[in-house]
Design a protein around this motif. Structure first.
Motif, PDB file in Angstrom:
ATOM      1  N   VAL A  43       0.858  -1.195   0.000  1.00 12.47           N
ATOM      2  CA  VAL A  43       0.000   0.000   0.000  1.00 12.47           C
ATOM      3  C   VAL A  43       0.891   1.241   0.000  1.00 12.47           C
ATOM      4  CG1 VAL A  43      -1.955  -1.167   1.099  1.00 12.47           C
ATOM      5  CG2 VAL A  43      -0.232  -0.049   2.541  1.00 12.47           C
ATOM      6  N   GLY A  44       0.276   2.396  -0.177  1.00 11.36           N
ATOM      7  CA  GLY A  44       1.016   3.660  -0.180  1.00 11.36           C
ATOM      8  C   GLY A  44       1.294   4.128   1.234  1.00 11.36           C
ATOM      9  N   GLY A  45       1.049   5.415   1.484  1.00  9.95           N
ATOM     10  CA  GLY A  45       1.324   5.989   2.801  1.00  9.95           C
ATOM     11  C   GLY A  45       1.682   7.449   2.647  1.00  9.95           C
ATOM     12  N   GLY A  46       2.568   7.937   3.506  1.00  9.07           N
ATOM     13  CA  GLY A  46       2.959   9.336   3.437  1.00  9.07           C
ATOM     14  C   GLY A  46       3.772   9.636   2.185  1.00  9.07           C
ATOM     15  N   GLY A  47       4.058  10.918   2.002  1.00 12.08           N
ATOM     16  CA  GLY A  47       4.805  11.334   0.816  1.00 12.08           C
ATOM     17  C   GLY A  47       4.269  12.692   0.411  1.00 12.08           C
ATOM     18  N   TYR A  48       5.021  13.751   0.731  1.00 10.31           N
ATOM     19  CA  TYR A  48       4.474  15.106   0.645  1.00 10.31           C
ATOM     20  C   TYR A  48       5.200  15.982  -0.361  1.00 10.31           C
ATOM     21  CZ  TYR A  48       2.313  12.821   4.450  1.00 10.31           C
ATOM     22  OH  TYR A  48       1.635  11.866   5.159  1.00 10.31           O
ATOM     23  N   ASP A  49       6.248  15.437  -0.979  1.00 12.24           N
ATOM     24  CA  ASP A  49       6.761  16.085  -2.184  1.00 12.24           C
ATOM     25  C   ASP A  49       6.158  15.300  -3.338  1.00 12.24           C
ATOM     26  OD1 ASP A  49       8.153  16.992  -4.458  1.00 12.24           O
ATOM     27  OD2 ASP A  49       9.771  17.733  -3.163  1.00 12.24           O
ATOM     28  N   ILE A  50       4.940  15.701  -3.698  1.00  8.11           N
ATOM     29  CA  ILE A  50       4.174  14.867  -4.637  1.00  8.11           C
ATOM     30  C   ILE A  50       4.700  14.981  -6.062  1.00  8.11           C
ATOM     31  CG2 ILE A  50       2.098  15.088  -3.201  1.00  8.11           C
ATOM     32  CD1 ILE A  50       0.967  16.754  -5.701  1.00  8.11           C
ATOM     33  N   TRP A  51       5.558  15.969  -6.328  1.00  4.89           N
ATOM     34  CA  TRP A  51       6.054  16.172  -7.691  1.00  4.89           C
ATOM     35  C   TRP A  51       7.401  15.523  -7.915  1.00  4.89           C
ATOM     36  CZ3 TRP A  51       2.321  17.882 -10.621  1.00  4.89           C
ATOM     37  CH2 TRP A  51       1.310  18.645 -10.045  1.00  4.89           C
ATOM     38  N   ARG A  52       8.321  15.737  -6.987  1.00  7.00           N
ATOM     39  CA  ARG A  52       9.695  15.296  -7.238  1.00  7.00           C
ATOM     40  C   ARG A  52       9.997  13.907  -6.688  1.00  7.00           C
ATOM     41  NH1 ARG A  52      13.045  20.370  -5.020  1.00  7.00           N
ATOM     42  NH2 ARG A  52      11.587  20.005  -3.295  1.00  7.00           N
ATOM     43  N   VAL A  53       9.218  13.481  -5.688  1.00  4.41           N
ATOM     44  CA  VAL A  53       9.559  12.228  -5.011  1.00  4.41           C
ATOM     45  C   VAL A  53       8.548  11.111  -5.274  1.00  4.41           C
ATOM     46  CG1 VAL A  53       9.944  11.113  -2.770  1.00  4.41           C
ATOM     47  CG2 VAL A  53      10.804  13.440  -3.173  1.00  4.41           C
ATOM     48  N   VAL A  54       7.292  11.362  -4.945  1.00  4.18           N
ATOM     49  CA  VAL A  54       6.332  10.260  -4.883  1.00  4.18           C
ATOM     50  C   VAL A  54       6.150   9.502  -6.206  1.00  4.18           C
ATOM     51  CG1 VAL A  54       4.037   9.540  -4.137  1.00  4.18           C
ATOM     52  CG2 VAL A  54       5.129  11.494  -3.017  1.00  4.18           C
ATOM     53  N   PRO A  55       5.953  10.188  -7.337  1.00  2.00           N
ATOM     54  CA  PRO A  55       5.698   9.411  -8.558  1.00  2.00           C
ATOM     55  C   PRO A  55       6.851   8.467  -8.916  1.00  2.00           C
ATOM     56  CG  PRO A  55       5.154  11.729  -8.891  1.00  2.00           C
ATOM     57  CD  PRO A  55       5.869  11.644  -7.579  1.00  2.00           C
ATOM     58  N   ARG A  56       8.062   8.958  -8.806  1.00  2.00           N
ATOM     59  CA  ARG A  56       9.205   8.079  -9.119  1.00  2.00           C
ATOM     60  C   ARG A  56       9.288   6.919  -8.132  1.00  2.00           C
ATOM     61  NH1 ARG A  56      14.593  11.290  -9.198  1.00  2.00           N
ATOM     62  NH2 ARG A  56      13.599  12.427  -7.485  1.00  2.00           N
ATOM     63  N   ALA A  57       9.160   7.243  -6.834  1.00  3.03           N
ATOM     64  CA  ALA A  57       9.336   6.218  -5.805  1.00  3.03           C
ATOM     65  C   ALA A  57       8.256   5.136  -5.911  1.00  3.03           C
ATOM     66  CB  ALA A  57       9.318   6.864  -4.429  1.00  3.03           C
ATOM     67  N   TRP A  58       7.012   5.570  -6.092  1.00  2.00           N
ATOM     68  CA  TRP A  58       5.936   4.572  -6.176  1.00  2.00           C
ATOM     69  C   TRP A  58       5.966   3.816  -7.505  1.00  2.00           C
ATOM     70  CZ3 TRP A  58       1.181   7.367  -3.502  1.00  2.00           C
ATOM     71  CH2 TRP A  58       1.381   7.293  -2.107  1.00  2.00           C
ATOM     72  N   ALA A  59       6.413   4.478  -8.560  1.00  2.00           N
ATOM     73  CA  ALA A  59       6.571   3.762  -9.829  1.00  2.00           C
ATOM     74  C   ALA A  59       7.628   2.669  -9.669  1.00  2.00           C
ATOM     75  CB  ALA A  59       6.958   4.732 -10.947  1.00  2.00           C
TER      76      ALA A  59
END
Ligand SMILES: [Zn+2]
Length: 400
Positions: free
Chosen positions: A307-323
């Motif tokens: 599942v997901g969770g926290g992650g508040y730099d939605i532009w630079r961090v989250v998409p790459r990390a979750w991908a």
């Protein structure tokens, strides 16, 4: 070795639980918790052709009965009333609703029950044998309590999912939480249960919400010894973070021997994250799912729900990390180099910061951390303390 992208076998192996309706979980425009990140991730994966139609499944709503596996009935009713604008401020605050962190928004019950339902959908796919692995990035709301909202979380999808797994499938669950915040809601729900092992690695609660997750929180009663916490120091970097995670997860999995693994993939330990104080990079978001994946196959016949969770730099961090999490799950993680231009072009106009252009972070992402050696040493000691009961037990067994 990684296998090439696309193909029939892979699409049977993993499912991606997704709906645009995940966007309905929205407090207000300036709130740091922003589910647009799930859409950004989805779009990135589609643009690199790493996510087929056949792999996408719709989330369902969790029923009241399912929510009540963990949550109090009066709390569920309060969330429903709040979402209809029918709960007084005073009563709402008793339930943790209407705070600065967790404001009330229209139809909050339906939006929250959908995130829980997404995680339950992932569970059913994996445990009915329809998929080996499943990812639901709408979930990961690990601060939700039995009768109280907390830290952006209303219902706790992972807690509900674990109870659901216990009731419906009678399996032992290893919960692994790599969010920068302590996975308190899940830990306390199963604190006295020896059939659920929780492991949270997070920034120390000394200066960070929710303040718990001390290494001495080990469980209680029959559940004593089944709760593990590694609070790392502020400014912890990749190497030290990964040493802690790798050692701990290997030893805990070997000790507990789970039937199924549920991972919470908050990605707020990154240097860019505005709410936390760690100094990790995209490197850990390659390694976290890699080891989880390995453990799932080693002990659980592949049964892995993420599942997901926290992650508040939605532009630079989250998409790459979750991908990268999905790419690991589907054995396509050998990707590197530039991000697709179409994705950058599509989203740059919406982003307040320049979007990254590469999958990996540059080596000089941030200036050197002066206390590096001290932090590394401190974290190594914390790992020792956290794993001490397992190690002492092993020594005893070896002596027999
Ligand atoms: Zn977090």
């Amino acid at each position: 070795m990684a296998e090439p992208a696309g193909g029939f076998i892979m699409s049977k192996n993993s499912v991606f639980v997704y709906s645009d309706a995940f966007q309905t979980y929205k407090f207000h425009d300036r709130h740091p918790f922003n589910q647009l990140r799930v859409k950004l991730t989805y779009d990135l994966l589609r643009k690199i052709n790493a996510l087929d139609d056949a792999q996408i499944v719709e989330p369902r709503m969790a029923t009241d009965e399912e929510l009540a596996l963990v949550h109090d009935r009066d709390y569920i009713e309060a969330v429903k009333m709040a979402g209809k604008g029918k709960l007084s401020e005073e009563v709402a605050l008793n339930y943790g609703l209407g705070t600065e962190d967790t404001p009330i928004f229209p139809n909050m019950h339906e939006a929250s029950a959908l995130l829980v339902g997404g995680t339950l959908t992932a569970v059913d796919y994996v445990l009915s044998g329809k998929a080996k692995h499943a990812l639901s990035l709408g979930g990961g709301l690990h601060h939700g309590f039995r009768g109280k909202a907390s830290g952006f979380c209303i219902y706790n999808d992972s807690s509900v999912a674990i109870k659901y797994i216990q009731e419906k499938y009678q399996l032992r669950v290893l919960y692994v939480d790599t969010d920068a915040h302590h996975g308190d809601g899940v830990q306390w729900t199963f604190y006295d249960d020896p059939n659920v092992c929780t492991f949270s690695i997070h920034e120390t609660g000394r200066y960070l919400f929710p303040g718990t997750g001390n290494v001495n929180e080990r469980g209680q009663g029959k559940g004593y010894g089944y709760s593990f916490n590694i609070p790392v120091d502020a400014f912890t970097e990749d190497e030290s973070w990964l040493d802690a995670y790798t050692q701990a997860l290997r030893e805990i999995a070997d000790f507990f021997r789970p039937d199924v693994i549920l991972t919470q993939n908050g990605v707020d330990a990154h240097y860019y994250d505005p709410l936390t104080h760690l100094s990790t990079t995209m490197r850990i978001y390659r390694e976290i799912p890699k080891l989880a994946h390995e453990i799932a196959h080693q002990y659980c016949d592949g049964r892995w729900i993420a599942v997901g969770g926290g992650g508040y730099d939605i532009w630079r961090v989250v998409p790459r990390a979750w991908a990268l999490l999905w790419l690991e799950m589907t054995e396509q993680s050998n990707i590197s180099g530039p991000l697709p231009k179409e994705w950058i072009d599509e989203w740059q106009k919406h982003s307040p910061v320049p979007l990254p252009t590469e999958w990996d972070d540059p080596d000089d992402l941030y200036p050197p951390i002066p206390r590096k050696a001290e932090i590394t040493e401190k974290n190594a000691q914390t790992v020792m303390k956290a794993l001490q009961p397992i190690r002492i037990n092993k020594q005893k067994l070896n002596l027999l």
